[in-house]
Design an enzyme around this catalytic site. Structure first.
Site, PDB file in Angstrom:
ATOM      1  N   HIS A 105      -7.621  -5.741  -0.201  1.00  0.00           N
ATOM      2  CA  HIS A 105      -6.390  -4.985   0.043  1.00  0.00           C
ATOM      3  C   HIS A 105      -5.680  -5.543   1.285  1.00  0.00           C
ATOM      4  O   HIS A 105      -6.136  -5.330   2.409  1.00  0.00           O
ATOM      5  CB  HIS A 105      -6.823  -3.530   0.270  1.00  0.00           C
ATOM      6  CG  HIS A 105      -5.710  -2.545   0.358  1.00  0.00           C
ATOM      7  ND1 HIS A 105      -4.965  -2.164  -0.719  1.00  0.00           N
ATOM      8  CD2 HIS A 105      -5.222  -1.845   1.424  1.00  0.00           C
ATOM      9  CE1 HIS A 105      -4.077  -1.259  -0.346  1.00  0.00           C
ATOM     10  NE2 HIS A 105      -4.205  -1.059   0.951  1.00  0.00           N
ATOM     11  N   TRP A 107      -9.896   0.360  -5.658  1.00  0.00           N
ATOM     12  CA  TRP A 107      -9.363   1.683  -5.295  1.00  0.00           C
ATOM     13  C   TRP A 107      -7.917   1.837  -5.797  1.00  0.00           C
ATOM     14  O   TRP A 107      -7.486   2.912  -6.194  1.00  0.00           O
ATOM     15  CB  TRP A 107      -9.446   1.807  -3.771  1.00  0.00           C
ATOM     16  CG  TRP A 107      -8.967   3.080  -3.140  1.00  0.00           C
ATOM     17  CD1 TRP A 107      -7.952   3.196  -2.225  1.00  0.00           C
ATOM     18  CD2 TRP A 107      -9.492   4.403  -3.297  1.00  0.00           C
ATOM     19  NE1 TRP A 107      -7.818   4.498  -1.821  1.00  0.00           N
ATOM     20  CE2 TRP A 107      -8.753   5.259  -2.462  1.00  0.00           C
ATOM     21  CE3 TRP A 107     -10.520   4.948  -4.076  1.00  0.00           C
ATOM     22  CZ2 TRP A 107      -9.003   6.634  -2.376  1.00  0.00           C
ATOM     23  CZ3 TRP A 107     -10.759   6.317  -3.993  1.00  0.00           C
ATOM     24  CH2 TRP A 107     -10.010   7.137  -3.152  1.00  0.00           C
ATOM     25  N   SER A 124       0.820  -1.204   0.000  1.00  0.00           N
ATOM     26  CA  SER A 124       0.000   0.000   0.000  1.00  0.00           C
ATOM     27  C   SER A 124       0.860   1.262   0.000  1.00  0.00           C
ATOM     28  O   SER A 124       1.738   1.392  -0.850  1.00  0.00           O
ATOM     29  CB  SER A 124      -0.931  -0.073   1.208  1.00  0.00           C
ATOM     30  OG  SER A 124      -2.076   0.655   0.948  1.00  0.00           O
ATOM     31  N   LYS A 161       4.240   1.945  -2.365  1.00  0.00           N
ATOM     32  CA  LYS A 161       4.679   3.128  -3.136  1.00  0.00           C
ATOM     33  C   LYS A 161       6.118   3.431  -2.713  1.00  0.00           C
ATOM     34  O   LYS A 161       6.994   3.734  -3.526  1.00  0.00           O
ATOM     35  CB  LYS A 161       3.792   4.347  -2.825  1.00  0.00           C
ATOM     36  CG  LYS A 161       2.270   4.105  -2.931  1.00  0.00           C
ATOM     37  CD  LYS A 161       1.479   5.383  -2.593  1.00  0.00           C
ATOM     38  CE  LYS A 161       0.079   5.165  -2.021  1.00  0.00           C
ATOM     39  NZ  LYS A 161      -0.913   4.530  -2.814  1.00  0.00           N
TER      40      LYS A 161
END
Ligand code: GTR
Length: 421
Positions: free
Chosen positions: A402, A352, A261, A265
């Site tokens: 997720h 998302w 998540s 990144k």
């Protein structure tokens, strides 16, 4: 008359809906509403000429890196300080005798300022240096396994109603809370080590104008290109690497940087900025990670900047609801990692994070891998769920939400075995 007012009502409703769309307040999950877009070609220089060979790629690579620094993540400072380490604990019979566990305090000292981060290290009981996964955890080292010897973090943590944290202080009752996301036994049984650090040690995850955490070691007034938290966390991973390079138990040429998540990144940006990472894994990294921004699907540049104003540099706000103006897109972030292996993982119910946009990033990074290694990414169509596609770029979309799961870890371990063993 009745029909006329109905028509006016419908017109007004659609006008306000499209304005909400334009402002990024309505999330698009409809593939037919993805705008037409053109991705910047990673193999064309800013002046329009083509990259023809590996040597020219290095020049182009610096161009792309600069754009990401100035427009997306911000510029992290060169490290010119000192690293002091001390062992806080050691257990040679951790995991019921299956591993060695250590906690190491790593102090980053610069001029008269200091910042501590605590690394939790699990190593297989092996004689030689081992390959290792390095990644941040979200809740503190004590959440990674349920072993009682790991200290509960004293750093600021995010409030979490489920874990009953309402005062930004971690609790003993969360011990092992995230164990399923770490799969330490599986990692150790495959002969890898794991080093993890609580990300809030490096930069607390709230907006304070780029002042706290490692930002404080430098302390200059922020401008439009100052490093946001993602850049600060990535920089912290490089400092962790500085430490790992010095310990003989770890094969520092085989350190895989991994994250989920926002920390996925971070892992990508760490891999892009620091070539010492042998491979990079991003799990459900989404917007500002592996997903293409120009698709405007799921989380957008505007919504991420509004929710998390401290993650990116100020300049990134220029692209709120104007992704078409972005001079780079996230496939170029993957390309910066080339020729080193990079794995992108999505989850079916994590729309998302735009799984398709994450996949298309791999496809669009492929020409750079082809140029550098002779082999590109072997897919152009999204694979079925739970069917990884693997070359130097790896990709899977698994069933579920997720999260990081045992399935994800199994793919990462297979990927690491394929490329690093
Ligand atoms: C979400 C954010 C995502 C992702 C995620 C996480 O709220 O919108 O970009 O990073 O948080 O890190 O858990």
């Amino acid at each position: 008359m009745k029909n006329k007012s109905l028509l006016i009502f419908i017109l007004l409703l659609s006008a306000s809906l499209s304005s909400l769309y334009a402002q990024g307040f309505v999330v698009n999950y409809d593939e037919s509403k993805v705008p037409e877009y053109t991705l910047p070609d990673p193999l064309i220089f800013n002046n329009g000429t083509k990259v023809r060979n590996k040597k020219q790629w290095e020049k182009r690579r610096s161009e792309i890196l600069k754009i990401f620094e100035n427009e997306v993540y911000g510029v992290a400072p060169e490290w010119d300080g000192e690293i002091i380490s001390s062992e806080l604990s050691s257990d040679i019979n951790a995991l019921n005798g299956g591993a060695v566990r250590k906690e190491i305090k790593i102090t980053l000292k610069r001029e008269d300022k200091e910042q501590d981060m605590i690394m939790l290290l699990y190593l297989p009981k092996s004689s030689g240096p081992v390959p290792l996964f390095l990644g941040y955890n979200f809740g503190g080292n004590h959440t990674v396994t349920s072993e009682p010897g790991i200290a509960v973090t004293n750093s600021w943590v995010r409030n979490n109603k489920e874990a009953n944290i309402l005062d930004n202080k971690a609790k003993e009752s969360e011990r092992g809370r995230d164990a399923s996301s770490w799969q330490v036994k599986e990692i150790i049984s495959r002969g890898y080590g794991l080093a993890t650090i609580y990300y809030g040690d490096v930069d607390p995850d709230f907006d304070d104008g780029f002042k706290n955490g490692v930002h404080g070691l430098y302390g200059s007034d922020p401008d439009n290109t100052s490093w946001g938290s993602i850049a600060a966390w990535a920089w912290g991973l490089s400092r962790a690497m500085d430490y790992l390079e010095k310990i003989p138990a770890v094969d520092s040429k085989k350190v895989v940087v991994m994250g989920h998540s926002r920390l996925g990144k971070t892992a990508l940006w760490a891999g892009a900025t620091d070539k010492r990472f042998a491979a990079v894994i991003s799990n459900n990294s989404g917007c500002g990670g592996a997903a293409l921004s120009k698709r405007v699907f799921g989380e957008t540049v505007g919504s991420i900047n509004r929710s998390f104003p401290h993650w990116f540099c100020e300049n990134f706000n220029k692209y709120n609801e104007r992704e078409d103006l972005l001079p780079v897109d996230q496939h170029q972030l993957l390309a910066l990692i080339a020729p080193r292996p990079v794995y992108v993982a999505s989850a079916e119910e994590d729309q998302w994070a735009d799984p398709k946009g994450e996949f298309l990033s791999c496809v669009a990074a492929s020409p750079v891998y082809k140029l550098l290694t002779g082999k590109g990414f072997p897919a152009i169509q999204m694979p079925a769920v739970n069917s990884p596609v693997v070359s130097k770029i790896g990709y899977h979309i698994r069933t579920g939400v997720h999260d990081v799961t045992l399935y994800d870890w199994q793919q990462y371990l297979n990927f690491a075995n394929l490329h690093l063993r």
